[in-house]
Design a protein around this motif. Sequence first.
Motif, PDB file in Angstrom:
ATOM      1  N   VAL A  30     -12.509 -22.469  42.750  1.00 49.45           N
ATOM      2  CA  VAL A  30     -12.403 -20.996  42.519  1.00 49.45           C
ATOM      3  C   VAL A  30     -13.085 -20.289  43.284  1.00 49.45           C
ATOM      4  O   VAL A  30     -12.917 -20.019  44.324  1.00 49.45           O
ATOM      5  CB  VAL A  30     -11.223 -20.690  41.689  1.00 49.45           C
ATOM      6  N   GLY A  31     -14.420 -20.368  42.906  1.00 48.29           N
ATOM      7  CA  GLY A  31     -15.758 -20.098  43.630  1.00 48.29           C
ATOM      8  C   GLY A  31     -15.751 -19.152  43.170  1.00 48.29           C
ATOM      9  O   GLY A  31     -15.015 -18.218  42.006  1.00 48.29           O
ATOM     10  N   GLY A  32     -16.764 -18.482  43.586  1.00 45.91           N
ATOM     11  CA  GLY A  32     -17.598 -16.887  43.358  1.00 45.91           C
ATOM     12  C   GLY A  32     -17.890 -16.495  41.750  1.00 45.91           C
ATOM     13  O   GLY A  32     -18.314 -16.931  40.921  1.00 45.91           O
ATOM     14  N   ALA A  33     -16.776 -15.537  41.152  1.00 41.84           N
ATOM     15  CA  ALA A  33     -17.557 -14.948  39.809  1.00 41.84           C
ATOM     16  C   ALA A  33     -16.741 -15.982  39.062  1.00 41.84           C
ATOM     17  O   ALA A  33     -16.863 -16.109  37.985  1.00 41.84           O
ATOM     18  CB  ALA A  33     -16.689 -13.555  39.440  1.00 41.84           C
ATOM     19  N   MET A  34     -15.369 -16.793  39.463  1.00 37.35           N
ATOM     20  CA  MET A  34     -15.605 -17.826  38.200  1.00 37.35           C
ATOM     21  C   MET A  34     -16.397 -19.428  38.769  1.00 37.35           C
ATOM     22  O   MET A  34     -16.877 -19.948  37.592  1.00 37.35           O
ATOM     23  CB  MET A  34     -13.719 -18.975  39.117  1.00 37.35           C
ATOM     24  N   PHE A  35     -16.745 -19.412  39.371  1.00 37.85           N
ATOM     25  CA  PHE A  35     -17.812 -20.120  40.149  1.00 37.85           C
ATOM     26  C   PHE A  35     -19.369 -19.975  38.798  1.00 37.85           C
ATOM     27  O   PHE A  35     -19.708 -20.384  38.014  1.00 37.85           O
ATOM     28  CB  PHE A  35     -18.709 -20.157  40.801  1.00 37.85           C
ATOM     29  N   ASP A  36     -19.754 -18.645  38.578  1.00 36.19           N
ATOM     30  CA  ASP A  36     -20.683 -18.429  37.547  1.00 36.19           C
ATOM     31  C   ASP A  36     -19.882 -18.456  36.585  1.00 36.19           C
ATOM     32  O   ASP A  36     -21.750 -18.135  35.498  1.00 36.19           O
ATOM     33  CB  ASP A  36     -20.857 -16.807  38.453  1.00 36.19           C
ATOM     34  N   LEU A  37     -18.679 -18.039  36.121  1.00 40.35           N
ATOM     35  CA  LEU A  37     -18.598 -17.989  34.513  1.00 40.35           C
ATOM     36  C   LEU A  37     -18.655 -19.316  34.378  1.00 40.35           C
ATOM     37  O   LEU A  37     -19.298 -19.881  33.323  1.00 40.35           O
ATOM     38  CB  LEU A  37     -17.645 -17.805  34.159  1.00 40.35           C
ATOM     39  N   GLY A  44     -12.886 -17.716  48.655  1.00 42.03           N
ATOM     40  CA  GLY A  44     -13.393 -16.777  49.950  1.00 42.03           C
ATOM     41  C   GLY A  44     -13.119 -17.244  50.689  1.00 42.03           C
ATOM     42  O   GLY A  44     -13.295 -16.852  52.016  1.00 42.03           O
ATOM     43  N   TYR A  45     -12.326 -17.640  50.795  1.00 44.13           N
ATOM     44  CA  TYR A  45     -11.242 -18.584  52.112  1.00 44.13           C
ATOM     45  C   TYR A  45     -10.873 -17.649  53.232  1.00 44.13           C
ATOM     46  O   TYR A  45     -10.990 -17.597  54.110  1.00 44.13           O
ATOM     47  CB  TYR A  45     -10.329 -19.283  52.507  1.00 44.13           C
ATOM     48  N   GLN A  46     -10.533 -16.467  52.757  1.00 50.18           N
ATOM     49  CA  GLN A  46     -10.126 -14.908  53.268  1.00 50.18           C
ATOM     50  C   GLN A  46     -11.201 -14.294  53.801  1.00 50.18           C
ATOM     51  O   GLN A  46     -10.941 -13.128  54.728  1.00 50.18           O
ATOM     52  CB  GLN A  46      -9.045 -14.877  52.965  1.00 50.18           C
ATOM     53  N   THR A  47     -12.693 -14.897  53.447  1.00 54.96           N
ATOM     54  CA  THR A  47     -13.964 -13.943  54.377  1.00 54.96           C
ATOM     55  C   THR A  47     -14.297 -14.195  55.370  1.00 54.96           C
ATOM     56  O   THR A  47     -13.802 -15.018  55.498  1.00 54.96           O
ATOM     57  CB  THR A  47     -14.681 -13.523  52.487  1.00 54.96           C
TER      58      THR A  47
END
Length: 254
Positions: free
Chosen positions: A125-132, A151-154
């Motif tokens: 998933v990446g982003g906040a989920m990666f940090d958690l 992040g894929y749609q950013t």
Amino acid sequence: MAPGSFAEYTVVPARAAAPVASVKPEYVTVPVSGTTAYISLKELGGLSEGKTVLVTAAAGGTGQFAVQLAKKAKCHVIGTCSSGKKSAFLKSIGCDRPINYNAEHVGTVLKQEYPEGVDVVYESVGGAMFDLAVDALATKGRLIVIGFVSGYQTPTGLAPVRAGTLPAKLLKKSASVQGFFLNHYRSEYQAAVEHLLQMCADGDLVCEVDLGDLSAEGRFIGLESVFRAVDYMYMGKNTGKIVVELPHSVNSKL
Ligand SMILES: NC(=O)c1ccc[n+]([C@@H]2O[C@H](COP(=O)([O-])OP(=O)(O)OC[C@H]3O[C@@H](n4cnc5c(N)ncnc54)[C@H](OP(=O)(O)O)[C@@H]3O)[C@@H](O)[C@H]2O)c1
């Protein structure tokens, strides 16, 4: 897997094809999604009985396999997802602790119920989920980066993470973060496909597919519905691997 695969017909080298017992959408889950979970966990996961494994996007195309393969390795499996329906699906495939992140906070659940941390993370998933997930790693824990769909749609294709503090967090736990890209594991590929197809044919593995029946305009049929299918995935609506049916456009007997 071959270039040009979004087509009704394509010609591939024999080595890129695998025989299947019958034609059914469930087999479509194997070549990319199944092998990604199988090879990454085998090569990088270091799974053994009693380990705690966290799978993100666990009810999706590849997550479902990570859950089941980790259970077969006698691990305790936690899976994140976005709905009660997906939680129920995760329970049905053996996930010990589904977390619907729209009903419960993933970080809080992990802190309260897994104070020792998780040994392996299958993270897509990446982003906040990666940090958690990094914060939830146990001592000597391993996080496998499978993807970063959030992040894929950013514009950059990447969801920001708290990268600045990562070295310190990994050092403090002797933990590791390692990427996995299926194309780099060609030597493992054929055996993985054969093993998974056999498990699938034997009914030893749930290969859940989502044909789009519950989507706004119904089942995904024809190349033109690929766009709808991708949108459906980004809305987090799918359970299992999304499959678009390509009906015969010419008489195959001719
Ligand atoms: N490394 C490799 O070689 C390799 C190979 C194949 C696939 N992958 C990666 O594996 C991941 C899963 O691919 P898949 O084809 O199996 O898809 P999938 O898991 O069937 O679908 C993606 C799931 O991610 C969640 N999601 C979708 N959009 C999101 C967003 N904007 N923010 C947060 N979560 C979102 C949704 O689950 P919830 O609704 O439950 O959150 C959705 O069902 C992707 O990251 C893909 O790039 C990597």
